[in-house]
Design a protein around this motif. Structure first.
Motif, PDB file in Angstrom:
ATOM      1  N   ARG A  45       0.832  -1.216   0.000  1.00 59.43           N
ATOM      2  CA  ARG A  45       0.000   0.000   0.000  1.00 59.43           C
ATOM      3  C   ARG A  45       0.859   1.257   0.000  1.00 59.43           C
ATOM      4  O   ARG A  45       2.033   1.212   0.353  1.00 59.43           O
ATOM      5  CB  ARG A  45      -0.912   0.001   1.235  1.00 59.43           C
ATOM      6  CG  ARG A  45      -1.730  -1.280   1.329  1.00 59.43           C
ATOM      7  CD  ARG A  45      -2.972  -1.143   2.160  1.00 59.43           C
ATOM      8  NE  ARG A  45      -3.713  -2.397   2.075  1.00 59.43           N
ATOM      9  CZ  ARG A  45      -3.660  -3.350   3.015  1.00 59.43           C
ATOM     10  NH1 ARG A  45      -2.941  -3.178   4.092  1.00 59.43           N
ATOM     11  NH2 ARG A  45      -4.337  -4.466   2.851  1.00 59.43           N
ATOM     12  N   ARG A  46       0.221   2.346  -0.392  1.00 62.45           N
ATOM     13  CA  ARG A  46       0.944   3.623  -0.383  1.00 62.45           C
ATOM     14  C   ARG A  46       1.382   3.965   1.034  1.00 62.45           C
ATOM     15  O   ARG A  46       0.589   3.872   1.975  1.00 62.45           O
ATOM     16  CB  ARG A  46       0.044   4.736  -0.950  1.00 62.45           C
ATOM     17  CG  ARG A  46       0.723   6.101  -1.008  1.00 62.45           C
ATOM     18  CD  ARG A  46      -0.088   7.117  -1.794  1.00 62.45           C
ATOM     19  NE  ARG A  46      -0.315   6.711  -3.187  1.00 62.45           N
ATOM     20  CZ  ARG A  46       0.588   6.782  -4.149  1.00 62.45           C
ATOM     21  NH1 ARG A  46       1.802   7.238  -3.895  1.00 62.45           N
ATOM     22  NH2 ARG A  46       0.299   6.397  -5.370  1.00 62.45           N
ATOM     23  N   GLY A  47       2.659   4.329   1.175  1.00 63.81           N
ATOM     24  CA  GLY A  47       3.165   4.738   2.478  1.00 63.81           C
ATOM     25  C   GLY A  47       3.427   3.606   3.448  1.00 63.81           C
ATOM     26  O   GLY A  47       3.736   3.833   4.614  1.00 63.81           O
ATOM     27  N   GLU A  48       3.319   2.388   2.940  1.00 66.62           N
ATOM     28  CA  GLU A  48       3.472   1.243   3.835  1.00 66.62           C
ATOM     29  C   GLU A  48       4.922   0.726   3.831  1.00 66.62           C
ATOM     30  O   GLU A  48       5.619   0.833   2.837  1.00 66.62           O
ATOM     31  CB  GLU A  48       2.541   0.110   3.373  1.00 66.62           C
ATOM     32  CG  GLU A  48       2.605  -1.119   4.270  1.00 66.62           C
ATOM     33  CD  GLU A  48       1.724  -2.257   3.750  1.00 66.62           C
ATOM     34  OE1 GLU A  48       1.114  -2.928   4.579  1.00 66.62           O
ATOM     35  OE2 GLU A  48       1.657  -2.467   2.523  1.00 66.62           O
ATOM     36  N   VAL A  49       5.307   0.146   4.965  1.00 69.07           N
ATOM     37  CA  VAL A  49       6.557  -0.611   5.007  1.00 69.07           C
ATOM     38  C   VAL A  49       6.171  -2.074   5.142  1.00 69.07           C
ATOM     39  O   VAL A  49       5.605  -2.486   6.155  1.00 69.07           O
ATOM     40  CB  VAL A  49       7.450  -0.205   6.199  1.00 69.07           C
ATOM     41  CG1 VAL A  49       8.723  -1.052   6.211  1.00 69.07           C
ATOM     42  CG2 VAL A  49       7.800   1.273   6.133  1.00 69.07           C
ATOM     43  N   LEU A  50       6.431  -2.844   4.084  1.00 73.62           N
ATOM     44  CA  LEU A  50       6.141  -4.276   4.130  1.00 73.62           C
ATOM     45  C   LEU A  50       7.458  -5.000   4.376  1.00 73.62           C
ATOM     46  O   LEU A  50       8.380  -4.906   3.575  1.00 73.62           O
ATOM     47  CB  LEU A  50       5.522  -4.737   2.805  1.00 73.62           C
ATOM     48  CG  LEU A  50       5.265  -6.251   2.704  1.00 73.62           C
ATOM     49  CD1 LEU A  50       4.153  -6.684   3.642  1.00 73.62           C
ATOM     50  CD2 LEU A  50       4.932  -6.652   1.272  1.00 73.62           C
ATOM     51  N   GLY A  51       7.553  -5.688   5.498  1.00 68.36           N
ATOM     52  CA  GLY A  51       8.788  -6.406   5.815  1.00 68.36           C
ATOM     53  C   GLY A  51       8.787  -7.788   5.198  1.00 68.36           C
ATOM     54  O   GLY A  51       7.745  -8.442   5.137  1.00 68.36           O
ATOM     55  N   LEU A  52       9.943  -8.207   4.703  1.00 75.80           N
ATOM     56  CA  LEU A  52      10.092  -9.598   4.288  1.00 75.80           C
ATOM     57  C   LEU A  52      11.004 -10.263   5.307  1.00 75.80           C
ATOM     58  O   LEU A  52      12.182  -9.924   5.417  1.00 75.80           O
ATOM     59  CB  LEU A  52      10.705  -9.709   2.882  1.00 75.80           C
ATOM     60  CG  LEU A  52       9.892  -9.214   1.685  1.00 75.80           C
ATOM     61  CD1 LEU A  52      10.592  -9.575   0.382  1.00 75.80           C
ATOM     62  CD2 LEU A  52       8.494  -9.790   1.694  1.00 75.80           C
ATOM     63  N   GLY A  53      10.436 -11.201   6.062  1.00 70.34           N
ATOM     64  CA  GLY A  53      11.219 -11.882   7.095  1.00 70.34           C
ATOM     65  C   GLY A  53      11.606 -13.256   6.624  1.00 70.34           C
ATOM     66  O   GLY A  53      11.025 -13.793   5.684  1.00 70.34           O
ATOM     67  N   GLY A  54      12.573 -13.845   7.296  1.00 66.29           N
ATOM     68  CA  GLY A  54      13.020 -15.182   6.918  1.00 66.29           C
ATOM     69  C   GLY A  54      14.529 -15.246   6.977  1.00 66.29           C
ATOM     70  O   GLY A  54      15.193 -14.221   7.082  1.00 66.29           O
ATOM     71  N   VAL A  55      15.046 -16.460   6.921  1.00 68.76           N
ATOM     72  CA  VAL A  55      16.499 -16.605   7.049  1.00 68.76           C
ATOM     73  C   VAL A  55      17.177 -16.318   5.723  1.00 68.76           C
ATOM     74  O   VAL A  55      16.537 -16.226   4.681  1.00 68.76           O
ATOM     75  CB  VAL A  55      16.900 -18.024   7.495  1.00 68.76           C
ATOM     76  CG1 VAL A  55      16.581 -18.230   8.943  1.00 68.76           C
ATOM     77  CG2 VAL A  55      16.243 -19.065   6.622  1.00 68.76           C
ATOM     78  N   LEU A  56      18.498 -16.211   5.816  1.00 70.82           N
ATOM     79  CA  LEU A  56      19.320 -16.060   4.625  1.00 70.82           C
ATOM     80  C   LEU A  56      19.050 -17.232   3.695  1.00 70.82           C
ATOM     81  O   LEU A  56      19.025 -18.378   4.119  1.00 70.82           O
ATOM     82  CB  LEU A  56      20.779 -16.089   5.076  1.00 70.82           C
ATOM     83  CG  LEU A  56      21.776 -15.352   4.223  1.00 70.82           C
ATOM     84  CD1 LEU A  56      21.732 -13.874   4.561  1.00 70.82           C
ATOM     85  CD2 LEU A  56      23.154 -15.893   4.490  1.00 70.82           C
ATOM     86  N   GLY A  57      18.803 -16.956   2.451  1.00 68.05           N
ATOM     87  CA  GLY A  57      18.581 -18.043   1.495  1.00 68.05           C
ATOM     88  C   GLY A  57      17.142 -18.509   1.445  1.00 68.05           C
ATOM     89  O   GLY A  57      16.820 -19.471   0.763  1.00 68.05           O
ATOM     90  N   SER A  58      16.243 -17.820   2.153  1.00 66.55           N
ATOM     91  CA  SER A  58      14.844 -18.248   2.148  1.00 66.55           C
ATOM     92  C   SER A  58      14.134 -17.765   0.884  1.00 66.55           C
ATOM     93  O   SER A  58      13.052 -18.228   0.572  1.00 66.55           O
ATOM     94  CB  SER A  58      14.124 -17.720   3.386  1.00 66.55           C
ATOM     95  OG  SER A  58      14.172 -16.310   3.392  1.00 66.55           O
ATOM     96  N   GLY A  59      14.746 -16.825   0.166  1.00 67.42           N
ATOM     97  CA  GLY A  59      14.145 -16.371  -1.075  1.00 67.42           C
ATOM     98  C   GLY A  59      13.707 -14.917  -1.043  1.00 67.42           C
ATOM     99  O   GLY A  59      13.064 -14.453  -1.978  1.00 67.42           O
TER     100      GLY A  59
END
Lengths: 508, 333
Positions: free
Chosen positions: A280-294
């Motif tokens: 969304r506009r103005g949103e911070v979407l985090g991508l979590g996961g370990v190294l190599g998770s994609g």
């Protein structure tokens, strides 16, 4: 513990570089059976200190004592001969050689004929790895191991030469949570066997977990040395930055309802598999996961680097087909890469050239660059972001990591990018600069720009994201409000990946 | 203007001044007008070709093809003038276009075919020379056009024309590199191609353009070479590509790309030619000239590489505090 005699003492060490005094009468005592933390912001003199005690740089002043006797460490070879092994951030393993060869590189066991005794190389290497309780084949090609395993090989080199003191420079910068835990376990084992360890890290949560003593540097001087067993993170931060910084994560919520980017079941040959989400506009979407998770692969898919094999990306309600990075940038996307040195910065430019590189068209009229406007605009950003005053005098290789990172992000503030993908934006930079990056994220979202944040620092991800998508094996397992998730969710998600894989193998 | 005349010019300029002084003091004829005018003629062809070589180097490429391309283009030029009967006013622009086209070809192979420029242009170095030999049974073509020689030997207000070509093309190159989007993109691509991709710069296009520029400048050199000798020959331009690269390197251009000042290349070319001239005037054999040229290249790069060591040495010899300590002292106090 304080009563034991120091293994090494560095007394009043001073180091000068043109224009700066990197170390000013620094004293460090390193004990056997102890993990000593060396902390401080970038540019505080840590790296110079490490160079001094690993023999890379001769101190301009001061004294080095080994077991109470004054000595000199004229070269890295001499340091190793005296029992100091240094594991630098950039590994010194040879990726094309086997693990066994790397462990004994430069010191291969030989047979009576003078040729390498390969049997002994591998049996001795296996013995070292067994002693470390590490399960890696000595025949494996080192470059094909994970980063964490490569680092263990690097440490095995130190163990193989029976080092009494191991120096680790930012050892966890590239490691996932599991690997960090494994490394810490190994360090504890080594400590119990009598080795002294100097541990340099930016990650304060780790320091709290593992370190026995700390020395904190600021502006080249020791501001705090403690032998306390209980170390308080907040106190450390205050000592490092020099002031009480209050809120560590200054999160602002600026997300609107309008969807600016939508991934619909996208897949790539790099392993991204059926990924769908909305930004969304103005949103911070985090991508979590370990190294190599994609996570990085998802970023590459969005950015047009890897072609989509399925699904589509919808930008502002219209399907977008990016044939490459150029298309994505033209459409208003920006990628701040994980490794600013590799594909972020132009080291031949000063800050201004770096900041305007993505928006030269904006400064061009009839093919001519408006250099005056470039100077004014970038000076404004340099002031706003509190980038070092040196930024316009010299090329950016003279800047600290934090200033470099701010410069890379400033590039996209200057551009008209609407969607920014930040891949590990605070990796390897100090607390002060991290907070500056967080403030930048707020400033961007306040302007209505949207951010996809990739970070291995779970605390940071939880605090700075509005929502978090947990990535596993190239696909999104779960998307939830950051407030509904906690540290354990992210860690457990990472751990489950391994367990599922094991179960799968058993079933098969 | 501050941008064009930056600190990168100091070293090459100092080298040029020192070399000129040494030659002027050791020979009698160096400073007489005839010799100086002869020098500007001598330097012109290599210095013009070096503009292209340097711009390719700025984008982290290398062009080894220019010497052979000169031979090929002088042969085509000679054929057009002598056997096809193309008028000079048309033949010159056609050769310039041909040079740009050959450059484009090499640029496309390098940038889009992903073959390293060293290999592409090494192949061209060999193949262009071979191609040049296929014309006119491999024999030179002489006495092309009486109006050709003045292009090289002509004078305007008493100054040889090549001087004006140098001023014009170096002016244009310096302007392009410092004040245009293209110039900035060339430096960016040379400085960090991976970062250039992520900032939306069309890296391949920029790389290809540098070879077009190099091909065009080589054609300018080829026309002057033909004018100078009023002929075309498959043997012209041998090792010219190396002299052009040497001029760039002596001028301080980094072969890793991204760094250097185009005007420094002119100084580098002049330094090399003046050294050769000095040896000539002192009747040194050409073998010695080559040895000296080799040493100059090593010295030029060495001085750049050993800068910190040299300044430390200078500080110790002069008994002055090194800059670092002085600054440190200031800070501590």
């Amino acid at each position: 513990m304080n009563a034991s005699k120091p293994l090494w003492e560095f007394v009043d060490i001073s180091n000068a570089y043109p224009g700066v005094l990197a170390n000013d009468s620094v004293c460090i005592k390193l004990l056997a059976r102890s993990i000593h933390g060396l902390l401080g912001e970038n540019g505080c003199g840590k790296s110079t200190m490490i160079k001094t005690l690993s023999g890379v740089k001769q101190p301009d002043g001061g004294q080095i004592l080994k077991d109470g006797q004054p000595v000199q460490i004229p070269s890295p070879q001499a340091a190793r001969a005296m029992g100091i092994a240094t594991v630098f951030q950039e590994f010194s393993i040879v990726p094309t050689l086997s693990v066994g060869e790397n462990i004994f590189l430069g010191n291969m066991p030989r047979s009576s004929l003078g040729v390498v005794d390969w049997k002994r190389v591998h049996s001795d290497a296996a013995a070292v790895l067994a002693e470390m309780e590490v399960d890696i084949s000595t025949e494996a090609i080192t470059g094909q191991l994970s980063v964490g395993e490569q680092q263990l090989v690097e440490i095995a080199k130190a163990v193989a030469m029976r080092a009494s003191m191991i120096v680790l420079d930012e050892p966890t910068a590239a490691l996932g949570e599991d690997e960090i835990e494994r490394l810490h376990q190994l360090l504890r084992t080594m400590r119990s066997k009598g080795t002294g360890i100097l541990y340099v890290s930016h990650r304060l949560d780790e320091v709290e977990r593992i370190v026995d003593e700390v020395t904190i540097l600021r502006n080249g001087r020791v501001v705090r040395a403690s032998g306390e067993t209980k170390i308080n993170v907040r106190e450390i931060v205050t000592a490092m930055v020099g002031e009480d910084i209050g809120e560590h994560y200054p999160k602002e919520r600026n997300a609107a309802d309008e969807v600016v980017l939508e991934a619909q079941g996208i897949a790539t040959s790099a392993g991204v598999n059926d990924v769908s989400f909305e930004l969304r506009r103005g949103e911070v979407l985090g991508l979590g996961g370990v190294l190599g998770s994609g996570r990085t692969e998802i970023a590459r898919a969005l950015f047009g680097t890897d072609g989509l094999t399925a699904g589509r990306v919808v930008l502002n309600g219209r399907p977008a087909a990016f044939r490459g990075e150029m298309d994505a940038i033209r459409a208003g996307l920006a990628l701040v890469p994980e490794n600013r040195k590799f594909d972020g910065l132009f080291f031949n430019f000063r800050a201004s050239g770096n900041i305007t590189a993505a928006s030269l068209g904006k400064l061009t009229r009839f093919g001519l660059l408006d250099l005056k406007r470039e100077e004014q605009a970038t000076q404004g950003l340099i002031d706003d972001l509190d980038i070092s005053a040196q930024a316009e005098e010299k090329t950016v290789n003279f800047l600290s990591g934090g200033n470099q990172q701010k410069t890379v992000i400033a590039r996209w503030l200057f551009s008209s990018a609407e969607i920014l993908i930040l891949d590990e934006p605070t990796q390897g930079i100090d607390i002060g600069a991290k907070i500056a990056v967080y403030n930048l994220i707020n400033e961007l979202t306040r302007d209505g720009k949207s951010i996809i944040l990739i970070s291995s620092d779970h605390d940071e991800l939880l605090a700075m994201s509005d929502r978090i998508a947990v990535v596993q094996q190239g696909t999104i397992r779960r998307i939830a409000d950051a407030a509904e998730l906690n540290h354990d969710d992210l860690v457990r998600a990472s751990a489950e990946t391994g367990r599922n894989r094991e179960q799968g193998e058993v079933l098969a | 203007m501050k941008r064009i005349f930056d600190a990168q010019l100091i070293g090459p300029f100092a080298a040029l001044v020192i070399v000129s002084l040494v030659v002027a003091l050791t020979t009698e004829r160096f400073l007489n007008p005839g010799n100086l005018s002869n020098l500007s003629l001598q330097v012109s062809i290599v210095a013009l070709i070096a503009i292209g070589s340097t711009i390719v180097i700025f984008a982290a490429g290398i062009d080894l093809s220019s010497g052979s391309m000169v031979a090929l283009l002088t042969m085509i030029f000679a054929l057009m003038l002598k056997f096809v009967g193309v008028p000079l006013v048309l033949a010159v622009p056609l050769i310039l276009v041909a040079g740009a086209f050959l450059g484009l070809l090499l640029g496309l192979i390098t940038a889009y075919g992903r073959i390293p420029s060293f290999i592409t242009t090494l192949a061209a170095l060999i193949a262009f020379r071979g191609l040049a030999l296929t014309f006119n049974n491999g024999s030179p073509i002489f006495s092309l056009d009486p109006a050709l020689e003045p292009l090289f030997y002509g004078k305007f207000v008493g100054i040889p024309l090549p001087f004006f070509y140098l001023v014009f093309f170096y002016g244009l190159a310096a302007f392009t590199m410092n004040f245009t989007k293209l110039g900035r993109e060339i430096y960016a691509v040379g400085g960090n191609p991976a970062a250039a991709v992520l900032t939306g710069i069309n890296v391949r296009k920029v790389q290809a353009i540098t070879f077009v520029i190099a091909g065009f400048m080589t054609a300018v050199g080829a026309v002057l070479m033909s004018a100078r000798l009023n002929s075309g020959s498959p043997n012209y331009g041998q090792t010219l590509e190396l002299q052009a690269i040497a001029a760039a390197v002596v001028g301080g251009a980094s072969l890793a790309g991204g760094r250097g000042n185009i005007l420094a290349t002119l100084m580098g070319a002049m330094t090399i030619v003046i050294v050769q001239n000095g040896l000539n005037l002192n009747a040194a054999p050409s073998s010695v000239q080559n040895i000296v040229l080799g040493l100059i290249i090593l010295l030029a790069v060495g001085i750049d590489m050993w800068r910190t060591e040299i300044s430390a040495l200078v500080a110790r010899v002069s008994g002055r505090k090194p800059e670092a300590e002085a600054a440190a002292g200031k800070k501590a106090g």
